[in-house]
Design a protein around this motif. Structure first.
Motif, PDB file in Angstrom:
ATOM      1  N   HIS A 179      41.623  -4.477 -29.677  1.00 38.32           N
ATOM      2  CA  HIS A 179      40.857  -4.480 -29.816  1.00 38.32           C
ATOM      3  C   HIS A 179      39.630  -5.779 -30.131  1.00 38.32           C
ATOM      4  O   HIS A 179      38.840  -6.079 -29.778  1.00 38.32           O
ATOM      5  CB  HIS A 179      39.830  -3.311 -30.638  1.00 38.32           C
ATOM      6  CG  HIS A 179      40.841  -2.419 -30.029  1.00 38.32           C
ATOM      7  ND1 HIS A 179      39.259  -0.907 -28.994  1.00 38.32           N
ATOM      8  CD2 HIS A 179      41.411  -1.052 -29.523  1.00 38.32           C
ATOM      9  CE1 HIS A 179      39.672  -0.290 -28.223  1.00 38.32           C
ATOM     10  NE2 HIS A 179      40.555  -0.303 -29.053  1.00 38.32           N
ATOM     11  N   TRP A 204      38.430   7.564 -35.449  1.00 38.18           N
ATOM     12  CA  TRP A 204      37.375   5.829 -34.975  1.00 38.18           C
ATOM     13  C   TRP A 204      37.348   5.557 -33.841  1.00 38.18           C
ATOM     14  O   TRP A 204      36.613   4.944 -33.591  1.00 38.18           O
ATOM     15  CB  TRP A 204      37.032   5.835 -36.516  1.00 38.18           C
ATOM     16  CG  TRP A 204      35.895   4.744 -36.278  1.00 38.18           C
ATOM     17  CD1 TRP A 204      33.964   5.649 -36.213  1.00 38.18           C
ATOM     18  CD2 TRP A 204      35.659   3.781 -37.149  1.00 38.18           C
ATOM     19  NE1 TRP A 204      33.568   4.108 -36.191  1.00 38.18           N
ATOM     20  CE2 TRP A 204      33.967   3.568 -36.932  1.00 38.18           C
ATOM     21  CE3 TRP A 204      36.497   2.691 -37.781  1.00 38.18           C
ATOM     22  CZ2 TRP A 204      33.629   1.942 -37.652  1.00 38.18           C
ATOM     23  CZ3 TRP A 204      35.661   1.234 -38.429  1.00 38.18           C
ATOM     24  CH2 TRP A 204      34.731   1.405 -38.210  1.00 38.18           C
ATOM     25  N   LEU A 205      38.867   4.478 -33.975  1.00 39.32           N
ATOM     26  CA  LEU A 205      38.553   3.882 -33.727  1.00 39.32           C
ATOM     27  C   LEU A 205      38.802   4.405 -31.260  1.00 39.32           C
ATOM     28  O   LEU A 205      38.165   3.489 -30.891  1.00 39.32           O
ATOM     29  CB  LEU A 205      39.831   3.343 -33.504  1.00 39.32           C
ATOM     30  CG  LEU A 205      40.408   1.680 -32.558  1.00 39.32           C
ATOM     31  CD1 LEU A 205      39.275   0.345 -32.804  1.00 39.32           C
ATOM     32  CD2 LEU A 205      42.007   1.032 -33.160  1.00 39.32           C
ATOM     33  N   GLY A 242      34.154   6.578 -28.449  1.00 41.26           N
ATOM     34  CA  GLY A 242      33.098   5.250 -27.480  1.00 41.26           C
ATOM     35  C   GLY A 242      33.421   5.736 -26.359  1.00 41.26           C
ATOM     36  O   GLY A 242      34.284   6.139 -25.360  1.00 41.26           O
ATOM     37  N   THR A 243      33.152   4.414 -25.305  1.00 43.79           N
ATOM     38  CA  THR A 243      33.579   4.587 -23.889  1.00 43.79           C
ATOM     39  C   THR A 243      35.027   4.348 -24.200  1.00 43.79           C
ATOM     40  O   THR A 243      35.563   3.829 -24.419  1.00 43.79           O
ATOM     41  CB  THR A 243      33.080   3.102 -24.067  1.00 43.79           C
ATOM     42  OG1 THR A 243      31.228   3.847 -23.992  1.00 43.79           O
ATOM     43  CG2 THR A 243      32.920   3.217 -22.091  1.00 43.79           C
ATOM     44  N   ALA A 261      36.882   0.372 -23.401  1.00 46.91           N
ATOM     45  CA  ALA A 261      36.453   0.017 -23.960  1.00 46.91           C
ATOM     46  C   ALA A 261      36.633  -1.191 -25.091  1.00 46.91           C
ATOM     47  O   ALA A 261      37.389  -0.455 -25.800  1.00 46.91           O
ATOM     48  CB  ALA A 261      34.436   0.224 -23.943  1.00 46.91           C
ATOM     49  N   HIS A 274      36.542  -2.291 -29.473  1.00 47.19           N
ATOM     50  CA  HIS A 274      35.279  -2.432 -30.192  1.00 47.19           C
ATOM     51  C   HIS A 274      35.747  -2.759 -31.555  1.00 47.19           C
ATOM     52  O   HIS A 274      36.920  -2.827 -32.590  1.00 47.19           O
ATOM     53  CB  HIS A 274      35.460  -0.950 -30.922  1.00 47.19           C
ATOM     54  CG  HIS A 274      35.294  -0.330 -29.847  1.00 47.19           C
ATOM     55  ND1 HIS A 274      33.967   0.609 -29.147  1.00 47.19           N
ATOM     56  CD2 HIS A 274      35.826   1.220 -28.897  1.00 47.19           C
ATOM     57  CE1 HIS A 274      34.246   1.401 -28.252  1.00 47.19           C
ATOM     58  NE2 HIS A 274      35.106   1.718 -28.246  1.00 47.19           N
ATOM     59  N   ARG A 292      34.431  -4.874 -33.649  1.00 48.64           N
ATOM     60  CA  ARG A 292      34.187  -4.397 -35.328  1.00 48.64           C
ATOM     61  C   ARG A 292      34.682  -3.322 -36.026  1.00 48.64           C
ATOM     62  O   ARG A 292      35.077  -3.508 -36.935  1.00 48.64           O
ATOM     63  CB  ARG A 292      32.082  -4.646 -35.571  1.00 48.64           C
ATOM     64  CG  ARG A 292      31.993  -5.546 -34.642  1.00 48.64           C
ATOM     65  CD  ARG A 292      30.221  -5.520 -34.635  1.00 48.64           C
ATOM     66  NE  ARG A 292      29.576  -6.502 -34.903  1.00 48.64           N
ATOM     67  CZ  ARG A 292      28.041  -6.547 -34.394  1.00 48.64           C
ATOM     68  NH1 ARG A 292      27.289  -5.792 -35.089  1.00 48.64           N
ATOM     69  NH2 ARG A 292      27.210  -7.614 -34.592  1.00 48.64           N
ATOM     70  N   ARG A 293      34.997  -2.780 -35.135  1.00 43.99           N
ATOM     71  CA  ARG A 293      35.363  -1.007 -35.529  1.00 43.99           C
ATOM     72  C   ARG A 293      36.852  -1.770 -35.858  1.00 43.99           C
ATOM     73  O   ARG A 293      37.640  -1.262 -36.901  1.00 43.99           O
ATOM     74  CB  ARG A 293      35.553  -0.178 -34.217  1.00 43.99           C
ATOM     75  CG  ARG A 293      34.286   0.210 -34.434  1.00 43.99           C
ATOM     76  CD  ARG A 293      34.735   2.331 -33.416  1.00 43.99           C
ATOM     77  NE  ARG A 293      33.798   2.032 -32.891  1.00 43.99           N
ATOM     78  CZ  ARG A 293      33.360   2.669 -31.807  1.00 43.99           C
ATOM     79  NH1 ARG A 293      33.718   3.706 -31.632  1.00 43.99           N
ATOM     80  NH2 ARG A 293      31.952   4.402 -32.310  1.00 43.99           N
TER      81      ARG A 293
END
Length: 290
Positions: free
Chosen positions: A30, A107-108, A111-112, A115, A117, A119-120
């Motif tokens: 990521h 958490w990682l 989301g989409t 996609a 991430h 920053r995560r």
């Protein structure tokens, strides 16, 4: 019961290492945004989703720590070690690290779909690297406190990341059409980088121990340089790692070569964990001393 505890510890360390390594490899993908992530993402994400299972799997290790760790029976003479390795504090660190990894993975993955991430991923690595290093030191290396706080824990984590990425790449190869030729270059560089990092970390620790010429460090290597453990290291683990690195350097990769590199990295990590952990078994050391 002692044999069960030893076998469970080894299997748990391999499972926990692969989960933490998969989370690290996924976060690096990521963060870097390389094309290789697309090929191995399903395998890495599947391993990360299994992180909550590590909590119940850790219970036999925590309940049987008196059979696995000498400091759980008699407190270390060093007051710092005595506090750090108090059984309740040890259990809290292990459970806390496993719960944190599960939360970071969720958490990682949120989301989409598909996609990136970055920053995560950066935040995940900042929390994962130190906690996994401490967990490796606690669970795998604390049976001999004469060499506490070295890079060995971090070396195990990097080896686990290489094995997790290799396992995900093998799973991708088994799926028809994966990985695509365009993914091979980036995946090749990632595997080569991790393989070289593992080789360098274990080599530099040996050089430091040899240069320091300390009895405790010499004894640690001495227990692993005799009998079957000499063959595990120099007859299997080290040749597998060197062969993986050598194959990684060959230009114009093919799928079969990628599979061979992945299998060698995975086999090396399994053998390396056994080489590090098993010789310090209290029961084995007592039998040798007798």
């Amino acid at each position: 019961m002692t044999l069960f505890a030893e076998a469970w510890l080894l299997l748990f360390l391999l499972a926990a290492g692969l989960v933490a390594g998969a989370l690290a490899a996924l976060a690096m993908g990521h963060l870097l945004g390389d094309d290789w992530l697309r090929a191995v993402r399903p395998g890495l994400e599947a391993a990360v989703r299994a992180a909550p299972l590590l909590l119940p799997l850790s219970l036999p290790v925590l309940l049987l720590m008196g059979r696995l760790y000498p400091w759980a029976v008699a407190a270390p003479a060093d007051p710092v070690h005595a506090v750090w390795f108090a059984p309740a504090f040890f259990a809290a660190r292990v459970v806390g690290a496993l719960a944190l990894w599960a939360a970071l993975g969720r958490w990682l993955l949120a989301g989409t779909r598909d996609a990136l991430h970055p920053r995560r991923a950066g935040a995940v690595l900042l929390l994962l690297v130190p906690t996994s290093g401490v967990a490796a030191q606690d669970l795998a290396l604390s049976r001999d406190l004469s060499w506490f706080g070295s890079l060995q824990g971090f070396a195990l984590v990097v080896g686990a990341a290489s094995a997790a990425l290799a396992g995900a790449a093998l799973a991708a190869l088994l799926r028809r059409g994966q990985p695509q030729p365009g993914n091979l270059d980036g995946l090749e560089r990632a595997l080569l980088t991790l393989g070289m990092a593992v080789l360098w970390l274990w080599f530099i620790q040996f050089v430091v121990a040899w240069a320091g010429n300390l009895p405790e460090e010499a004894a640690w290597y001495g227990r692993r340089g005799e009998g079957v453990w000499l063959w595990v290291k120099f007859g299997f683990a080290l040749p597998a790692l060197l062969a993986a690195v050598a194959l990684s350097l060959v230009p114009q990769w093919r799928a079969w070569r990628l599979g061979a590199v992945c299998a060698l990295l995975f086999a090396h990590h399994a053998a390396q964990v056994a080489w590090v952990v098993v010789p310090d078994s209290p029961a084995l050391r007592a039998a040798v001393a007798a």
